[in-house]
Design an enzyme around this catalytic site. Structure first.
Site, PDB file in Angstrom:
ATOM      1  CG  ASP A 207      -1.836   1.148   1.336  1.00 20.21           C
ATOM      2  OD1 ASP A 207      -2.318   1.612   0.292  1.00 20.21           O
ATOM      3  OD2 ASP A 207      -2.070   1.622   2.476  1.00 20.21           O
ATOM      4  CD  GLU A 451      -0.563  -6.280   7.322  1.00 25.90           C
ATOM      5  OE1 GLU A 451      -1.106  -6.274   6.198  1.00 25.90           O
ATOM      6  OE2 GLU A 451      -0.922  -5.535   8.247  1.00 25.90           O
ATOM      7  CE1 TYR A 504      -4.385   0.525  10.144  1.00 27.55           C
ATOM      8  CE2 TYR A 504      -3.729  -1.736   9.701  1.00 27.55           C
ATOM      9  CZ  TYR A 504      -3.411  -0.394   9.811  1.00 27.55           C
ATOM     10  OH  TYR A 504      -2.127   0.030   9.594  1.00 27.55           O
ATOM     11  CD  GLU A 540       1.001  -1.618   9.626  1.00 25.26           C
ATOM     12  OE1 GLU A 540      -0.145  -1.536   9.148  1.00 25.26           O
ATOM     13  OE2 GLU A 540       1.979  -2.018   8.981  1.00 25.26           O
TER      14      GLU A 540
HETATM   15  C1  BDP Z   1      -1.547  -2.484   6.733  1.00 22.21           C
HETATM   16  C2  BDP Z   1      -0.281  -2.442   5.912  1.00 22.21           C
HETATM   17  C3  BDP Z   1       0.116  -1.008   5.555  1.00 22.21           C
HETATM   18  C4  BDP Z   1      -1.085  -0.264   5.009  1.00 22.21           C
HETATM   19  C5  BDP Z   1      -2.182  -0.268   6.059  1.00 22.21           C
HETATM   20  C6  BDP Z   1      -3.406   0.499   5.573  1.00 22.21           C
HETATM   21  O1  BDP Z   1       0.770  -3.068   6.606  1.00 22.21           O
HETATM   22  O2  BDP Z   1       1.158  -1.029   4.608  1.00 22.21           O
HETATM   23  O3  BDP Z   1      -0.780   1.026   4.572  1.00 22.21           O
HETATM   24  O4  BDP Z   1      -2.553  -1.604   6.288  1.00 22.21           O
HETATM   25  O5  BDP Z   1      -4.230  -0.107   4.891  1.00 22.21           O
HETATM   26  O6  BDP Z   1      -2.120  -3.739   6.724  1.00 22.21           O
HETATM   27  O7  BDP Z   1      -3.526   1.686   5.835  1.00 22.21           O
END
Ligand code: BDP
Length: 646
Positions: A207, A451, A504, A540
């Site tokens: 991404d 990932e 997320y 993250e």
């Molecule tokens: C995560 C990835 C990261 C993405 C992020 C996203 O590791 O590179 O930018 O999601 O979607 O899973 O913002």
């Protein structure tokens, strides 16, 4: 804690391991000037031409490297270092896939030509992805992979022209395949009712925009013919005594005398030794401490290595000075220890990314980012999703910013990317990374991938092999990979030292439902820690916020929503950090460019700063939290010096 004698044995054992099964030959010391070494930086304007032929092979067919590039056809100005993508107004250059050509002409100093006891080396800090380099039409090196340096000795080639004129031609190709790191795949669209002739796209599984070009400085540097080729240091301490085990490898001389001197910041010699390996003992050692854990963080000694050698003709003297921070790193089932004290990562994930420059190294940006990290109270970052410039790691060493150093293995999603060719390349990349970064005090952990599809059957053997190789290369640092998949099915995790997880909640899952975060994150942690009994880093978490967009009660993409996502995560962090959570890294430090897609509004907007490095509302939430964490975990009475309202 070990005695001096014990640590000599330990050092020898470490270095024996370091040599075993190496795929690469030779060192990659950062080029530094000294009394015996000169550096000539070639940053500035280069000549540029993209090979727009349908085959992208016109440049090779016509041997563009044999003449001046402007004699081959139309050329344009191109700054180095920089990505070429955002420099022009031409969308075909921004989205170009294939070979581009760079050229720079210069005249080298006469004594480099006349004095054949000097070695002249051409070094490229990084170029993305595949590079071939010619000097005066002669091919001197080829390198696969962005983000890591490569070099070639060019003494003989430049000496063929007694005037010292030197034409450097570099062809760089950004095409990714299923066997590159990161992987990608070119797809040709052959339905002529839907796509024009020759239409193809490059699919990527990561991404961020696949910026390309010469991203870091290119330079010429000299060494004497007999020279210090590599240095490895491993540090330890016992009570007040610091221990620096070192090994120096020499090239160009059968026998050489080596004198190693360690100096403190004032330039006073604190320890010295002779010979290619040994242990320097430093009385009243000043340890290297992370930012906000000590009143004098990032303390660095200077280790001067002085080589003397002689052959029938002449004598050689080479001097190389390496900054050395003395510290230890250890992991328990619930803690991350730096200098035997628990360390809690409160930091960020970054990208090398900015307007116009793309991924090109840029000093104003680097210094601004460090000022923002300090403002935020961040003590660490992860080099998501590839190795960053050495210049950035040097800043981390000096400022005490702790680094999780990541390989470019992002987006290993296709089963064909788990084959032997991919695996061998991954092992070489880990060697290039460890070879380059092993002496940085700031680097406390290696991340072998982000990932990967680690639920796939071949992932077990693949990651077992990559992680084992990395540990063999460097037994002194923990190794991880960054996981996102189901904890029960994740095949690589048994081999890591620290579990790093990305998720997320209330964004990609249950979008809009801020109320699920507490329960889902709690379940996630209990599952992972229950199964593996290893410490966890939230590597993250985050949410997109388009700056300036406000809605209350919050909805997705507003600054309010981003803030609440963070605050809900923080509630769980505060429960778990009393147990086994050893860190939290926000996704992301700043907004960054991505490929175009329906979920991206001119790039990824999960930054707490905009791409221009201005704070969103979430930045203030994080700043208050990080300073509070520093006061609680950093063992420093910071509140007297740095009130939260700073
Ligand atoms: C995560 C990835 C990261 C993405 C992020 C996203 O590791 O590179 O930018 O999601 O979607 O899973 O913002």
């Amino acid at each position: 804690h070990m005695t001096g004698g014990g640590s000599v044995l330990r050092a020898l054992w470490l270095f024996a391991l370091l040599d075993a099964g190496l795929l690469l030959d030779g060192g990659m010391l950062y080029p530094r000037e000294s009394s015996s070494r000169e550096v000539k930086e070639l940053s500035g304007l280069w000549v540029f031409r993209a090979d727009r032929s349908p085959s992208r092979k016109q440049g090779f067919d016509e041997a563009w490297y044999k003449q001046r590039l402007e004699e081959t056809g139309p050329v344009i100005d191109m700054p180095v270092p920089a990505s070429y993508n955002d420099i022009t107004q031409d969308p075909a250059i921004r989205d170009f896939i294939g070979w581009v050509w760079y050229e720079r002409e210069l005249v080298v100093p006469t004594h480099w030509i006349r004095d054949d006891t000097i070695r002249v080396v051409l070094r490229v800090g990084s170029a993305h992805y595949n590079s071939i380099v010619w000097v005066n039409g002669v091919s001197v090196t080829q390198h696969e992979g962005g983000h890591l340096p490569f070099e070639a000795e060019v003494s003989d080639v430049i000496r063929k022209d007694p005037t010292g004129s030197c034409r450097i031609t570099t062809a760089v190709n950004n095409t990714l395949t299923l066997e590159t790191l990161p992987p990608g795949n070119i797809q040709y669209m052959n339905d002529r009712t839907r796509y024009p002739d020759g239409f193809f796209v490059q699919s990527i599984y990561f991404d961020f925009f696949n910026y390309a070009g010469i991203h870091r400085p290119v330079l010429l540097y000299t060494t004497p013919k007999a020279y210090v080729d590599d240095i490895t240091v491993v540090t330890n301490f016992s009570d007040n005594t610091g221990l620096v085990s070192y090994i120096v490898s020499v090239k160009g001389a059968v026998t050489a005398a080596l004198k190693v001197t360690l100096m403190d910041k004032q330039g006073h010699c604190v320890a010295s030794s002779n010979g290619p390996f040994g242990v320097l003992k430093v009385q009243d050692v000043k340890l290297w401490w992370p930012y906000l854990t000590h009143e004098n963080p990032g303390y660095l000694y200077s280790m001067e290595v002085r080589l003397s050698a002689a052959d029938g003709r002449t004598t050689y003297e080479d001097v190389y000075t390496l900054p050395v921070g003395i510290r230890t790193v250890n992991v328990t089932s619930t803690q991350f220890l730096i200098n035997n004290k628990p360390f809690y990562f409160h930091g960020v994930n970054k990208h090398e990314d900015s307007d116009i420059r793309g991924k090109g190294l840029d000093w104003p940006l680097i210094v601004k980012d460090f000022n923002l990290l300090k403002w935020l109270g961040a003590n660490s970052f992860r080099t998501s999703h590839y190795p960053y410039a050495e210049e950035i790691l040097q800043m981390c060493d000096r400022h005490g910013i702790v680094v999780i150093d990541e390989s470019p293995a992002v987006g290993i999603k296709d089963i064909r990317s788990f084959g032997n060719a991919s695996l061998s390349h991954h092992l070489i990349v880990m060697e290039e990374l460890v070879r380059r970064d092993k002496n940085h005090a700031s680097v406390v952990m290696w991340s072998v991938a982000n990932e990967p599809a680690s639920e796939m059957p071949p992932a077990d053997y693949y990651f077992k092999t990559v992680i084992k190789h990395t540990k063999d290369l460097d037994p002194t640092r923990p190794v991880t990979f960054i996981s996102s998949s189901n904890f029960a099915r994740d095949k690589g995790v048994p081999y890591v030292d620290v579990i790093c997880i990305n998720n997320y909640f209330s964004w990609y899952h249950d979008p809009g439902h801020l109320e699920v975060i507490l329960i889902q994150l709690n379940t996630e942690y209990e599952n992972w820690h229950g199964k593996y009994k290893k410490p966890i880093i939230q590597s993250e978490y985050g949410a997109d916020a388009v700056p300036g967009v406000h809605v209350d009660p919050p909805v997705m993409f507003t600054e309010e929503y981003q803030k609440i996502v963070l605050q809900n995560y923080h509630k769980v962090f505060d429960q778990k950090r009393a147990q086994y959570l050893i860190g939290e890294l926000i996704w992301n430090f700043a907004d960054f460019m991505t490929t175009q897609g329906v979920t991206r509004v001119v790039g990824n907007k999960k930054g707490i700063f905009t791409r221009q490095r201005q704070p969103k509302a979430a930045a203030f939430v994080l700043k208050e939290r990080y300073w509070r964490l520093a006061n609680e975990t950093g063992r420093l009475p910071l509140w007297t010096k740095y009130p939260c309202s700073l």
